[in-house]
Design an enzyme around this catalytic site. Structure first.
Site, mmCIF file in Angstrom:
data_model
loop_
_atom_site.group_PDB
_atom_site.id
_atom_site.type_symbol
_atom_site.label_atom_id
_atom_site.label_comp_id
_atom_site.label_asym_id
_atom_site.label_seq_id
_atom_site.Cartn_x
_atom_site.Cartn_y
_atom_site.Cartn_z
ATOM 1 N N CYS A 1 0.812 -1.214 0.000
ATOM 2 C CA CYS A 1 0.000 0.000 0.000
ATOM 3 C C CYS A 1 0.849 1.270 0.000
ATOM 4 C CB CYS A 1 -0.908 0.007 1.217
ATOM 5 S SG CYS A 1 -2.105 -1.309 1.138
ATOM 6 N N ASP A 2 2.156 1.146 -0.022
ATOM 7 C CA ASP A 2 3.012 2.324 0.015
ATOM 8 C C ASP A 2 3.148 2.918 -1.386
ATOM 9 O OD1 ASP A 2 4.972 4.198 0.319
ATOM 10 O OD2 ASP A 2 6.238 2.951 1.605
#
Ligand SMILES: Cc1ncc(COP(=O)(O)O)c(C=O)c1O
Length: 632
Positions: A571-572
């Site tokens: 999710c980065d």
């Protein structure tokens, strides 16, 4: 592909007959790689006790008559690691500071010290001299300390930086090493017998095992039978090799212009360095010459195959116009632009604050130049090396290119050019990370102190510079990549999410300043075939399995190419593998592959966000008995 590893090893022997390779385990501590190299007779460079144990364990399993030699090539070692190393028979250790001498001396007087000196590592993909190496001014202090503590200094080591593309970096380092040899012998009575020229040699080439081959429906297993197919391919490769070389050279000259040196490949570097060593350290002196190659040996041996797990359609609306520019124009423009800036930096040297800022800007420029040029060279190598990938690698016929693509700023090579385009424009809006805005605001602001009363743009500029400085050299490349990502004025038509990313094997994008090239695993008979793992008694292999799934709804013969972003699975937002690459439209379940993924990839992969690190499968495109040590 252990065959590629073997081929690299023998190529080393051919071009560096006098230089003994000590494989730098840190680059890829894979057990099969270590075992293969040990079997071939390589020695090892270890940075920690775990690496030492890995090498010793692997050689025990092989039942080798002669245990490989190990150099503990970490100038700042934990005490417990030194103790364990000594207990296990490791003697050669590098050092570059007095405290290390004292630490070693308290553990064992049998340790043989090798003094690591600082070198000019500019121009390398990963610079190391900011962390390790003794400057000339400290040599005497270090030699005297070793003498005082009763330890023998037996040699000199250096590292020109990882991924060095300029053989001239070795010239100065060799001269310095010679000077230190003489000083240590003449003034301190040490018997100097080892010259360690470190690592840094580039290793990108292509595995002889090409995953495209797994699409051949007649090939069910990736072993044995594959050899024949591969040898045919090789013959083609050989026939085209000269042609390719010419083209590569053409490209390098074209890009680098008159002033810069062309980027070099392993053979160019070895053919330059090998005679230099003999000139400076003649064979008659009996100096043993060793090296610590990491990426050279393993980069090409691994091909990463990843599957598309999600797809997002971002195609831009009509009327959104973005500046178009070609790769070569952009590269040249960037080059002249940065040369202009260099002039300014020189002019500003009299002002100390400007000098600091100038250095930082200079760092950024050389990173961006190197990044651009490596990208270009790698792309051209890809183009000329693998003709099977035409859809993606050759300049598309404009009539076949999707309309949306034509309106955008993507180039035939699919290179990410947003930031370069910005640099070439007259920048009139504040973009804190753009080189042009750095330049503009620097010339208007006299010093950091006077920045208080200046415009927002200048404050932005100062903040950017200071935060870049704080981030440190190792992070600069990552910062630039992130800045490019964050400031991209548009999104690519399609975004694809893969099951591996920068927290996994693609951490080389961050830590190794690498650039990667996605290629479609093309001509898959249908999506209904998938690669599966087969456990065949002791061996793990993989093959194609027909899943009877006829949901293959995208047309494989459609040559339309779309600008695409490839994301990793976490999710980065920093988990970006490639931006603005041209790819056919992909679907969930499609596979991409990336060559030259053996160096500094799995070695530092994590399971961040709960994604499991990359699985490994072993093939051997060439059998070891096919190789002749004499380089035939
Ligand atoms: C001491 C030392 N030796 C060898 C290497 C291997 O370098 P390369 O992979 O560029 O050959 C490294 C890399 O960081 C290193 O630090």
């Amino acid at each position: 592909d252990l065959g590629t590893l073997v081929a690299q090893y023998y190529q080393w022997k051919k071009h560096f007959p006098r230089v003994e390779p000590f494989y730098a385990v840190k680059c890829n501590p894979d057990r099969a790689i270590v075992k293969t190299l040990a079997r071939l007779g390589a020695n090892f460079d270890c940075a920690s006790r775990n690496e030492i144990n890995l090498v010793l364990g692997a050689s025990r399993e092989l039942g080798l008559e002669k245990t490989p030699e190990i150099i503990f090539a970490n100038p700042c070692k934990p005490r417990t690691h030194i103790i364990e190393a000594v207990c296990k028979g490791v003697r050669m250790m590098t050092f570059d500071n007095v405290d290390e001498v004292e630490k070693c001396a308290k553990i064992s007087k049998k340790i043989e010290l090798i003094l690591r000196i600082i070198t000019d590592d500019s121009g390398s993909q990963c610079r190391l001299s900011s962390k390790f190496g003794a400057p000339k001014a400290r040599w005497r202090v270090l030699l005297a300390a070793a003498k005082r503590y009763g330890l023998a200094v037996v040699g000199v080591s250096f590292h020109v930086g990882s991924g060095c593309r300029d053989s001239s970096r070795y010239d100065l380092a060799l001269k310095d090493a010679k000077e230190l040899f003489e000083m240590a012998e003449r003034d301190y009575g040490f018997e100097m017998k080892i010259l360690d020229i470190g690592g840094g040699f580039p290793g990108e080439t292509h595995s002889l095992w090409n995953p495209v081959d797994i699409i051949d429906p007649t090939v069910k297993r990736i072993n044995g039978e594959m050899v024949e197919t591969v040898i045919d391919d090789q013959l083609d490769d050989v026939e085209e090799a000269e042609d390719e070389d010419d083209k590569k050279e053409g490209l390098e000259k074209d890009f680098d212009g008159d002033e810069s040196k062309p980027l070099m490949f392993f053979q160019d570097i070895a053919d330059h360095v090998s005679p230099k060593i003999d000139e400076i350290f003649p064979i008659s002196t009996n100096v043993r010459v060793i090296a610590e190659p990491g990426r050279y040996l393993v980069a090409a041996s691994c091909t990463l195959v990843a599957s598309v797990t999600s797809v997002r359609n971002n195609a831009i609306g009509e009327g959104e116009e973005i500046l178009g520019i070609s790769d070569k124009v952009a590269a040249k423009g960037l080059d002249s632009l940065t040369r202009g800036e260099e002039r300014e930096i020189v002019d500003s040297q009299s002002n100390p604050e400007h000098a600091v800022i100038g250095t930082i800007v200079e760092e950024l420029q050389s990173y961006s130049k190197l990044y651009t040029s490596q990208n270009l060279v790698q792309q051209e190598v890809d183009v000329w090396t693998d003709k099977s990938d035409v859809g993606m690698l050759e300049a598309p016929d404009p009539s076949e290119v999707h309309d949306a693509f034509r309106e955008q700023s993507h180039t035939a090579e699919g290179m990410s050019l947003g930031i370069i385009a910005e640099c070439l424009e007259e920048v009139d809006r504040p973009r804190s990370m753009s080189i042009s805005s750095l330049n503009n605001s620097r010339s208007r602001s006299n010093s950091i102190e006077t920045s208080k009363g200046v415009t927002g743009l200048e404050e932005d500029f100062m903040n950017s510079v200071l935060s870049i400085a704080a981030a440190g050299e190792a992070a600069v490349s990552g910062v630039v990549i992130q800045a490019v990502a964050d400031s991209a004025p548009y999104q690519d038509d399609f975004a694809y999410y893969l099951n591996d990313g920068v927290y996994g094997a693609f951490n080389n994008l961050m830590f190794d300043h690498a650039s990667v090239r996605p290629r479609l695993l093309r001509n898959t008979p249908s999506k209904s075939h998938r690669v599966v793992v087969v456990n065949d008694e002791s061996q793990q292999q993989f093959c194609l399995e027909d899943t009877d799934d006829d949901e293959d709804n995208h047309n494989r013969n459609n040559n339309d190419l779309f600008s695409s972003t490839i994301f990793g699975p976490t999710c980065d937002s920093i988990d970006v593998i490639s931006r603005s690459v041209l790819l056919p439209k992909l679907a969930i379940g499609d596979w991409l592959y990336f060559q030259n993924m053996g160096a500094y990839t799995c070695a530092a992969a994590s399971d961040f966000n709960g994604f499991t690190p990359t699985n490994k499968f072993y093939v051997c495109s060439m059998q070891p008995e096919e190789f002749d040590i004499d380089g035939q």
